[in-house]
Scaffold this active site. Structure first.
Site, PDB file in Angstrom:
ATOM      1  N   HIS A   1       0.852  -1.184   0.000  1.00  0.00           N
ATOM      2  CA  HIS A   1       0.000   0.000   0.000  1.00  0.00           C
ATOM      3  C   HIS A   1       0.893   1.240   0.000  1.00  0.00           C
ATOM      4  O   HIS A   1       1.862   1.319   0.754  1.00  0.00           O
ATOM      5  CB  HIS A   1      -0.898   0.011   1.251  1.00  0.00           C
ATOM      6  CG  HIS A   1      -1.664   1.287   1.435  1.00  0.00           C
ATOM      7  ND1 HIS A   1      -1.314   2.244   2.356  1.00  0.00           N
ATOM      8  CD2 HIS A   1      -2.778   1.764   0.812  1.00  0.00           C
ATOM      9  CE1 HIS A   1      -2.170   3.248   2.311  1.00  0.00           C
ATOM     10  NE2 HIS A   1      -3.066   2.977   1.375  1.00  0.00           N
TER      11      HIS A   1
ATOM     12  N   HIS B   1       1.743  10.987  -2.241  1.00  0.00           N
ATOM     13  CA  HIS B   1       0.522  10.805  -1.472  1.00  0.00           C
ATOM     14  C   HIS B   1      -0.217  12.133  -1.475  1.00  0.00           C
ATOM     15  O   HIS B   1       0.200  13.085  -0.810  1.00  0.00           O
ATOM     16  CB  HIS B   1       0.868  10.372  -0.043  1.00  0.00           C
ATOM     17  CG  HIS B   1      -0.291   9.797   0.698  1.00  0.00           C
ATOM     18  ND1 HIS B   1      -0.301   9.629   2.058  1.00  0.00           N
ATOM     19  CD2 HIS B   1      -1.492   9.336   0.268  1.00  0.00           C
ATOM     20  CE1 HIS B   1      -1.449   9.103   2.435  1.00  0.00           C
ATOM     21  NE2 HIS B   1      -2.181   8.921   1.369  1.00  0.00           N
TER      22      HIS B   1
END
Length: 591
Positions: free
Chosen positions: A126, A172
């Protein structure tokens, strides 16, 4: 000899000694050597066949002779001059305590790899590009390379335009993480994809791009991977291909193209964020004590508020799609409109990937557990960490595995016991990153009913585990690492993670002032679902006044365990093996 200072004027001296072979080892040697002081290769072969389960395969006399030769070469290099071909008791003990010659599990792929991808648990990362926490750590290709070298098969990349909107960065979104260029990540994936496994690598993309940048991504991916890239000839797949048919191939999985919204979607970040009750313990909280979403009583305005919700349909404008980008997609992702019940419907001539946050899975498992398992028999279910895991902690993977979820996405740069379970699961099947799901998740009953994770099941198998002794810490740690005044007081924790009814932890008594502890303690574990059970092993150093010190851990799939007396190598908190620290244990199965 080690010297420890006591107060200011005195010192204590302790000698690091080699422990004698346990009584079981002595008795075994006496039995198979026929009471003689030497054991021949033929006698060793008989021992391996009768007590060690044949080491998981057919062992020949040549194999036994090779073991004798390796042991003697390491312990007595001079024996090559005198041509001795037998083992003494000490040599036999050395062989048993050598994790390379006598490991607890095999190192070869042994499962059927010709089934559709939906039949396997897949080692999944992830936010694979993050070097640390989820909010401010730099993005890099380094953690991607590390993950691939560990056998991870699913790499996640978040794609965003750069500041000038003429190139693609990986970062991110809506955080302070510094970006890395997409092309650098792609080149690193190409270079390291098959360093640990020949089986396919899946790249999951979460894109926030305009069609022109999607076109650029398509060109980059095509030029980087070339023939390695698997693209279905007829568009969307009707059935997932097998790992065997996809050896050395790269697959792209994402949703079909949609227009990137230049204006940030504030609504996604306005959802209530609740700080995780993170356990600051160096090795993390017990997975069995990790509270469920329901128990924590945390209310979310939107279960899918985390940015990782790649399936979100709201606020997306329709535009001309990018055919080149769409043609790259091997496994389509997306959630149909109409809620979870609609999303879990199995379509006859179509396969897809669905993503759910960890807390969404727990809620779904309360009401839709049968539909989830039926869905995962043909399609791919990916579970990802909730957005409040800012420190890159992880969740308990067993909930997803017990419901057939193939991709349990973990923060591989994280820490703690949940990550140790993940490492343990994917030590199975030669560490190739694909582990065949147990038959009970794929085989339906006479009335087409599927497995019920909440059903009370009878004990199927009993595992007996004996912890004999440990050694090697004096080579991996400084003399005063555990205690400035005396040698360590080690104890071992042994237990099971798996079905809720099987979960338990036990521990030995501490052995005081020794670097080579001898416990000789046995534990019995009754298992209702041994196929999915993981044997947890931890060593700690007892400290009367402070928190006990960590001294090693490992996690092993019970289904992979080789019976008999085995050397079990220990790993550090990050899951990397120590040079020498190991345990001598015995495993016995009773049906």
């Amino acid at each position: 000899m080690g010297t420890y200072r006591v107060c200011c004027c005195f010192s204590r001296r302790f000698k690091v000694t080699e422990a004698d072979p346990p009584s079981d080892v002595k008795e075994t040697f006496r039995k198979y050597s026929g009471g003689e002081i030497h054991m021949t290769a033929d006698q060793l072969l008989l021992f391996i066949e009768e007590c060690q389960g044949g080491n998981g395969g057919v062992v020949s006399k040549l194999d036994a002779e090779r073991i004798v030769e390796q042991v003697l070469h390491k312990r007595h290099p001079i024996t090559s001059l005198i041509n001795r071909k037998t083992l003494t008791l000490e040599d036999f003990h050395h062989y048993l305590f050598n994790s390379e010659l006598n490991p607890p599990i095999g190192s070869q792929v042994h499962q059927d790899m010709n089934l559709p991808l939906s039949h396997y648990f897949i080692y999944t990362g992830h936010n694979s590009y993050l070097t640390g926490n989820q909010l401010s750590s730099p993005c890099s290709d380094v953690p991607i390379i590390k993950a691939l070298k560990r056998g991870v098969r699913v790499i996640e990349l978040d794609l965003w335009p750069n500041s000038s909107k003429d190139n693609v960065h990986v970062l991110h979104g809506r955080t302070l993480t510094t970006p890395v260029e997409l092309i650098r990540c792609l080149k690193s994936i190409k270079e390291h994809a098959f360093s640990a496994s020949v089986y396919p690598v899946v790249i999951t993309l979460e894109d926030h791009l305009t069609p022109d940048l999607q076109e650029k991504v398509a060109q980059m991916v095509d030029e980087t991977f070339g023939e390695m890239l698997f693209c279905p000839e007829s568009g969307e797949l009707k059935e997932l291909p097998s790992p065997e048919s996809l050896k050395y191939r790269i697959l792209i999985s994402t949703k079909p193209p949609k227009e990137y919204l230049e204006a940030e979607e504030d609504k996604r970040t306005k959802s209530q964020r609740v700080k995780d009750p993170i356990d600051d313990d160096a090795w993390g909280e017990e997975p069995s004590r990790a509270l469920s979403y329901k128990e924590k009583n945390i209310k979310y305005e939107n279960d899918e508020s985390d940015h990782d919700n790649e399936d979100s349909e709201h606020h997306i404008k329709h535009s001309d799609s990018c055919p080149a980008y769409k043609n790259l997609i091997a496994i389509h992702a997306g959630k149909p409109k109409g809620g979870l019940e609609e999303a879990l419907k199995v379509e006859k001539d179509k396969v897809r990937r669905l993503s759910l946050a960890e807390q969404a899975l727990e809620k779904a498992a309360e009401r839709h557990q049968q539909q989830i398992i039926r869905f995962t028999q043909k399609n791919i279910l990916r579970i990802y960490p909730k957005g409040t895991r800012f420190t890159s902690s992880n969740y308990k993977p067993l909930v997803g595995w017990l419901h057939g979820a193939q991709m349990i996405a973990f923060n591989m740069q994280g820490y703690g016991r949940s990550l140790w379970l993940m490492h343990g699961m994917f030590r199975a099947n030669g560490g190739c990153g694909y582990v065949k799901k147990p038959d009970f998740l794929m085989t339906n009953g006479p009335n087409n009913e599927v497995f019920d994770p909440k059903a009370k099941l009878p004990v199927k198998e009993t595992l007996k585990v004996k912890v004999y002794m440990g050694d090697g810490w004096h080579l991996d740690f400084k003399q005063t690492h555990f205690d400035a005044y005396s040698p360590p007081d080690f104890y071992t924790r042994v237990g099971i993670s798996g079905a809720p009814a099987d979960e338990i932890m036990r521990k030995t008594k501490p052995k005081e002032d020794t670097w080579t502890p001898v416990w000789n303690e046995e534990f019995t574990f009754e298992l209702t679902l041994p196929e999915i059970a993981l044997l947890r092993i931890e060593v700690h150093e007892y400290d009367m006044s402070e928190k006990d010190d960590f001294a090693g851990q490992t996690c092993i799939p019970v289904s992979e365990l080789r019976p008999g007396i085995r050397a079990v190598p220990l790993c550090d908190r990050k899951g990397y093996p120590y040079t020498a620290a190991r345990l001598l244990m015995r495993f016995e199965f009773v049906s």
